[in-house]
Scaffold this motif. Structure first.
Motif, PDB file in Angstrom:
ATOM      1  N   UNK A  17     142.869  92.198 168.142  1.00  0.00           N
ATOM      2  CA  UNK A  17     141.724  92.501 167.277  1.00  0.00           C
ATOM      3  C   UNK A  17     140.418  92.116 167.971  1.00  0.00           C
ATOM      4  N   UNK A  18     140.417  90.999 168.674  1.00  0.00           N
ATOM      5  CA  UNK A  18     139.220  90.587 169.408  1.00  0.00           C
ATOM      6  C   UNK A  18     138.900  91.584 170.522  1.00  0.00           C
ATOM      7  N   UNK A  19     139.924  92.101 171.177  1.00  0.00           N
ATOM      8  CA  UNK A  19     139.736  93.102 172.219  1.00  0.00           C
ATOM      9  C   UNK A  19     139.142  94.387 171.635  1.00  0.00           C
ATOM     10  N   UNK A  20     139.640  94.797 170.466  1.00  0.00           N
ATOM     11  CA  UNK A  20     139.111  95.980 169.787  1.00  0.00           C
ATOM     12  C   UNK A  20     137.646  95.770 169.423  1.00  0.00           C
ATOM     13  N   UNK A  21     137.332  94.602 168.868  1.00  0.00           N
ATOM     14  CA  UNK A  21     135.946  94.291 168.501  1.00  0.00           C
ATOM     15  C   UNK A  21     135.043  94.305 169.730  1.00  0.00           C
ATOM     16  N   UNK A  22     135.496  93.684 170.788  1.00  0.00           N
ATOM     17  CA  UNK A  22     134.686  93.616 171.998  1.00  0.00           C
ATOM     18  C   UNK A  22     134.485  94.997 172.612  1.00  0.00           C
ATOM     19  N   UNK A  23     135.492  95.847 172.536  1.00  0.00           N
ATOM     20  CA  UNK A  23     135.341  97.221 173.017  1.00  0.00           C
ATOM     21  C   UNK A  23     134.289  97.977 172.225  1.00  0.00           C
ATOM     22  N   UNK A  24     134.335  97.847 170.899  1.00  0.00           N
ATOM     23  CA  UNK A  24     133.338  98.511 170.057  1.00  0.00           C
ATOM     24  C   UNK A  24     131.955  97.933 170.311  1.00  0.00           C
ATOM     25  N   UNK A  25     131.873  96.635 170.517  1.00  0.00           N
ATOM     26  CA  UNK A  25     130.592  95.991 170.802  1.00  0.00           C
ATOM     27  C   UNK A  25     130.028  96.474 172.143  1.00  0.00           C
ATOM     28  N   UNK A  26     130.889  96.664 173.115  1.00  0.00           N
ATOM     29  CA  UNK A  26     130.440  97.157 174.421  1.00  0.00           C
ATOM     30  C   UNK A  26     129.855  98.556 174.289  1.00  0.00           C
ATOM     31  N   UNK A  27     130.516  99.416 173.538  1.00  0.00           N
ATOM     32  CA  UNK A  27     129.976 100.756 173.299  1.00  0.00           C
ATOM     33  C   UNK A  27     128.640 100.660 172.567  1.00  0.00           C
ATOM     34  N   UNK A  32     122.747 110.109 169.934  1.00  0.00           N
ATOM     35  CA  UNK A  32     122.495 108.672 169.837  1.00  0.00           C
ATOM     36  C   UNK A  32     122.828 108.160 168.442  1.00  0.00           C
ATOM     37  N   UNK A  33     122.449 108.915 167.433  1.00  0.00           N
ATOM     38  CA  UNK A  33     122.721 108.506 166.057  1.00  0.00           C
ATOM     39  C   UNK A  33     124.217 108.461 165.791  1.00  0.00           C
ATOM     40  N   UNK A  34     124.941 109.472 166.243  1.00  0.00           N
ATOM     41  CA  UNK A  34     126.394 109.501 166.044  1.00  0.00           C
ATOM     42  C   UNK A  34     127.081 108.405 166.855  1.00  0.00           C
ATOM     43  N   UNK A  35     126.631 108.207 168.076  1.00  0.00           N
ATOM     44  CA  UNK A  35     127.192 107.141 168.909  1.00  0.00           C
ATOM     45  C   UNK A  35     126.990 105.775 168.286  1.00  0.00           C
ATOM     46  N   UNK A  36     125.803 105.550 167.768  1.00  0.00           N
ATOM     47  CA  UNK A  36     125.503 104.266 167.121  1.00  0.00           C
ATOM     48  C   UNK A  36     126.369 104.079 165.877  1.00  0.00           C
ATOM     49  N   UNK A  37     126.540 105.149 165.086  1.00  0.00           N
ATOM     50  CA  UNK A  37     127.349 105.053 163.869  1.00  0.00           C
ATOM     51  C   UNK A  37     128.809 104.749 164.202  1.00  0.00           C
ATOM     52  N   UNK A  82     129.974 103.302 166.987  1.00  0.00           N
ATOM     53  CA  UNK A  82     130.051 101.948 167.551  1.00  0.00           C
ATOM     54  C   UNK A  82     129.900 100.893 166.456  1.00  0.00           C
ATOM     55  N   UNK A  83     128.994 101.122 165.517  1.00  0.00           N
ATOM     56  CA  UNK A  83     128.803 100.159 164.425  1.00  0.00           C
ATOM     57  C   UNK A  83     130.024 100.105 163.522  1.00  0.00           C
ATOM     58  N   UNK A  84     130.638 101.252 163.265  1.00  0.00           N
ATOM     59  CA  UNK A  84     131.847 101.288 162.442  1.00  0.00           C
ATOM     60  C   UNK A  84     132.987 100.532 163.132  1.00  0.00           C
ATOM     61  N   UNK A  85     133.153 100.744 164.435  1.00  0.00           N
ATOM     62  CA  UNK A  85     134.187 100.017 165.179  1.00  0.00           C
ATOM     63  C   UNK A  85     133.930  98.528 165.206  1.00  0.00           C
ATOM     64  N   UNK A  86     132.676  98.134 165.398  1.00  0.00           N
ATOM     65  CA  UNK A  86     132.322  96.716 165.402  1.00  0.00           C
ATOM     66  C   UNK A  86     132.609  96.095 164.041  1.00  0.00           C
ATOM     67  N   UNK A  87     132.221  96.785 162.983  1.00  0.00           N
ATOM     68  CA  UNK A  87     132.454  96.278 161.628  1.00  0.00           C
ATOM     69  C   UNK A  87     133.940  96.170 161.330  1.00  0.00           C
ATOM     70  N   UNK A  88     134.704  97.187 161.708  1.00  0.00           N
ATOM     71  CA  UNK A  88     136.148  97.148 161.495  1.00  0.00           C
ATOM     72  C   UNK A  88     136.782  95.984 162.257  1.00  0.00           C
ATOM     73  N   UNK A  89     136.357  95.782 163.493  1.00  0.00           N
ATOM     74  CA  UNK A  89     136.865  94.653 164.271  1.00  0.00           C
ATOM     75  C   UNK A  89     136.539  93.319 163.626  1.00  0.00           C
ATOM     76  N   UNK A  90     135.320  93.189 163.121  1.00  0.00           N
ATOM     77  CA  UNK A  90     134.937  91.946 162.441  1.00  0.00           C
ATOM     78  C   UNK A  90     135.731  91.734 161.157  1.00  0.00           C
ATOM     79  N   UNK A  91     135.977  92.806 160.417  1.00  0.00           N
ATOM     80  CA  UNK A  91     136.766  92.686 159.186  1.00  0.00           C
ATOM     81  C   UNK A  91     138.184  92.233 159.519  1.00  0.00           C
TER      82      UNK A  91
END
Length: 125
Positions: free
Chosen positions: A45-55, A79-84, A86-95
């Motif tokens: 899960x930390x690896x998934x979060x870090x991957x999303x954070x890197x993006x 850019x807007x889609x990429x940010x959305x 990446x933010x969704x992946x980061x949020x999912x990883x944090x959850x």
């Protein structure tokens, strides 16, 4: 470009480089763990979060850098889609990390069954 933009570019760049280095280290860690056939779900899960954070940091760097170099509607949408994403992946990883932490499940492991030599030979044939 103001001082705050330069400061943000430097911060995004440093975050991006650190995240890439951590991803490389975790990749090597996971190679060893997959060979041993036991992987920590918390580390996964930390690896998934870090991957999303890197993006996310790459997209943030792209957004900040492109402000000075002009823009088009297509790039703005990308850019807007990429940010959305990446933010969704980061949020999912944090959850996932939060649920694992507060349910005290940091020590869960996935154990992969051993591959028998016969099955391996059949697959090679």
């Amino acid at each position: 470009m103001g001082g705050i933009d330069i400061l943000l570019l430097i911060a995004y760049f440093i975050s991006f480089i650190c995240a890439l280095l951590l991803m490389a280290a975790l990749f090597l860690y996971f190679r060893k763990r997959f060979r041993a056939r036991v992987v920590s779900l918390f580390m996964l899960a930390a690896f998934f979060f870090l991957g999303a954070y890197t993006v996310k940091m790459a997209v943030a760097f792209w957004i900040r850098f492109s402000i000075t170099s002009g823009d088009s509607a297509v790039y703005a949408a990308l850019k807007s889609q990429g940010w959305a994403i990446a933010q969704t992946g980061t949020t999912l990883g944090l959850v996932i990390l939060t649920v694992l932490m507060y349910t005290r499940r940091q020590d869960l492991f996935m154990i992969f069954p051993a591959v028998k030599e016969e099955a391996k030979r059949d697959a090679d044939a």
